[in-house]
Design a protein around this motif. Structure first.
Motif, PDB file in Angstrom:
ATOM      1  N   LEU A  36      -5.450 -19.920  -0.112  1.00 26.17           N
ATOM      2  CA  LEU A  36      -4.689 -18.672   0.022  1.00 26.17           C
ATOM      3  C   LEU A  36      -4.003 -18.586   1.381  1.00 26.17           C
ATOM      4  N   ARG A  37      -4.712 -18.978   2.441  1.00 20.76           N
ATOM      5  CA  ARG A  37      -4.108 -18.967   3.779  1.00 20.76           C
ATOM      6  C   ARG A  37      -2.935 -19.933   3.844  1.00 20.76           C
ATOM      7  N   GLU A  38      -3.085 -21.119   3.251  1.00 20.85           N
ATOM      8  CA  GLU A  38      -2.011 -22.114   3.262  1.00 20.85           C
ATOM      9  C   GLU A  38      -0.818 -21.613   2.454  1.00 20.85           C
ATOM     10  N   ALA A  39      -1.062 -21.006   1.307  1.00 24.19           N
ATOM     11  CA  ALA A  39       0.025 -20.450   0.495  1.00 24.19           C
ATOM     12  C   ALA A  39       0.755 -19.343   1.260  1.00 24.19           C
ATOM     13  N   ALA A  40       0.011 -18.528   1.975  1.00 21.25           N
ATOM     14  CA  ALA A  40       0.628 -17.457   2.775  1.00 21.25           C
ATOM     15  C   ALA A  40       1.456 -18.046   3.913  1.00 21.25           C
ATOM     16  N   ALA A  43       4.656 -19.430   2.381  1.00 19.21           N
ATOM     17  CA  ALA A  43       5.547 -18.329   2.002  1.00 19.21           C
ATOM     18  C   ALA A  43       6.205 -17.701   3.231  1.00 19.21           C
ATOM     19  N   ALA A  44       5.439 -17.511   4.296  1.00 20.96           N
ATOM     20  CA  ALA A  44       5.995 -16.920   5.517  1.00 20.96           C
ATOM     21  C   ALA A  44       7.039 -17.843   6.140  1.00 20.96           C
ATOM     22  N   ARG A  45       6.773 -19.132   6.178  1.00 19.05           N
ATOM     23  CA  ARG A  45       7.741 -20.083   6.739  1.00 19.05           C
ATOM     24  C   ARG A  45       8.987 -20.147   5.862  1.00 19.05           C
ATOM     25  N   ALA A  46       8.801 -20.095   4.535  1.00 17.85           N
ATOM     26  CA  ALA A  46       9.953 -20.083   3.629  1.00 17.85           C
ATOM     27  C   ALA A  46      10.796 -18.835   3.869  1.00 17.85           C
ATOM     28  N   ASP A  47      10.140 -17.694   4.067  1.00 21.13           N
ATOM     29  CA  ASP A  47      10.869 -16.453   4.376  1.00 21.13           C
ATOM     30  C   ASP A  47      11.644 -16.608   5.679  1.00 21.13           C
ATOM     31  N   GLU A  48      11.002 -17.211   6.674  1.00 16.92           N
ATOM     32  CA  GLU A  48      11.658 -17.414   7.977  1.00 16.92           C
ATOM     33  C   GLU A  48      12.888 -18.305   7.836  1.00 16.92           C
ATOM     34  N   LEU A  49      12.735 -19.435   7.144  1.00 16.00           N
ATOM     35  CA  LEU A  49      13.880 -20.343   6.983  1.00 16.00           C
ATOM     36  C   LEU A  49      14.971 -19.695   6.151  1.00 16.00           C
ATOM     37  N   GLN A  50      14.590 -18.922   5.134  1.00 13.81           N
ATOM     38  CA  GLN A  50      15.589 -18.217   4.325  1.00 13.81           C
ATOM     39  C   GLN A  50      16.363 -17.221   5.188  1.00 13.81           C
ATOM     40  N   SER A  51      15.676 -16.513   6.051  1.00 14.53           N
ATOM     41  CA  SER A  51      16.355 -15.564   6.949  1.00 14.53           C
ATOM     42  C   SER A  51      17.313 -16.290   7.885  1.00 14.53           C
ATOM     43  N   CYS A  64       8.887 -27.826  11.666  1.00 15.00           N
ATOM     44  CA  CYS A  64       7.447 -27.745  11.898  1.00 15.00           C
ATOM     45  C   CYS A  64       6.706 -28.588  10.868  1.00 15.00           C
ATOM     46  N   GLU A  65       5.484 -28.910  11.201  1.00 15.56           N
ATOM     47  CA  GLU A  65       4.638 -29.617  10.255  1.00 15.56           C
ATOM     48  C   GLU A  65       4.529 -28.789   8.974  1.00 15.56           C
ATOM     49  N   GLY A  66       4.706 -29.433   7.848  1.00 19.06           N
ATOM     50  CA  GLY A  66       4.613 -28.754   6.564  1.00 19.06           C
ATOM     51  C   GLY A  66       5.927 -28.254   6.022  1.00 19.06           C
ATOM     52  N   ASP A  67       7.024 -28.441   6.741  1.00 18.04           N
ATOM     53  CA  ASP A  67       8.316 -27.966   6.251  1.00 18.04           C
ATOM     54  C   ASP A  67       8.752 -28.690   4.979  1.00 18.04           C
TER      55      ASP A  67
END
Length: 169
Positions: A36-40, A43-51, A64-67
């Motif tokens: 759940l923490r990893e999914a969050a 999702a937060a990084r995806a929101d950041e890149l989308q913005s 970042c790692e995981g992009d």
């Protein structure tokens, strides 16, 4: 359970089914929490890149790692549509060794996670930058189109240019 046991009986948690079941439940709960923490985080990084995309400043973001997984999340959100700007950003980051891609191990890991067109784009960018130092990535937009439409040809061209460059050296 211990009250019914004979005097001097020692409880061995390693063989006690109740203790083992509780430990298994605890481990499963911890694994779910980690997921759940990893999914969050994704999702937060995806929101950041989308913005950043919407602001037109994605090219200034530090990878970042995981992009690579975040890219997959953005693609999933777009109904499977591959966003060329995100792929171009990642290809440039791989080529220029930006952010965590400065580490060769991170680039190697990315090679196992990213799709062939993106990797062909990065390889072609790498060789084109060596061929024409100082050229801007915006001047090499054709490399993304070539890598997307003719992935194998773009990869073969990158290998050819690398070989030609090493022959000249």
């Amino acid at each position: 359970m211990l009250a019914a046991a004979a005097p001097g009986t020692v409880c061995d948690p390693g063989t006690d089914d109740v203790v083992q079941a509780e430990l298994a439940d605890d481990a499963a709960a911890a694994a779910r929490e980690t997921e759940l923490r990893e999914a969050a985080r994704i999702a937060a990084r995806a929101d950041e890149l989308q913005s950043l995309r919407e602001l037109g400043t994605l090219e200034h973001a530090e990878p970042c790692e995981g992009d690579e997984v975040v890219r997959d999340e953005l693609t999933r959100r777009a109904g499977g549509y591959v966003q060329g700007d995100v792929d171009a950003w990642l290809a440039h980051a791989l080529t220029a060794h930006l952010g965590h891609y400065a580490d060769p191990a991170a680039r190697e890991t990315a090679a196992g996670l990213l799709p062939p067109p993106l990797l062909a784009h990065a390889a072609l960018l790498t060789e084109l930058v060596h061929l024409a130092p100082g050229v801007g990535v915006d001047q090499l937009a054709f490399a993304a189109r070539l890598a997307t439409t003719e992935t194998e040809a773009a990869g073969a061209l990158a290998v050819f240019l690398a070989r030609a460059r090493s022959d000249v050296s």
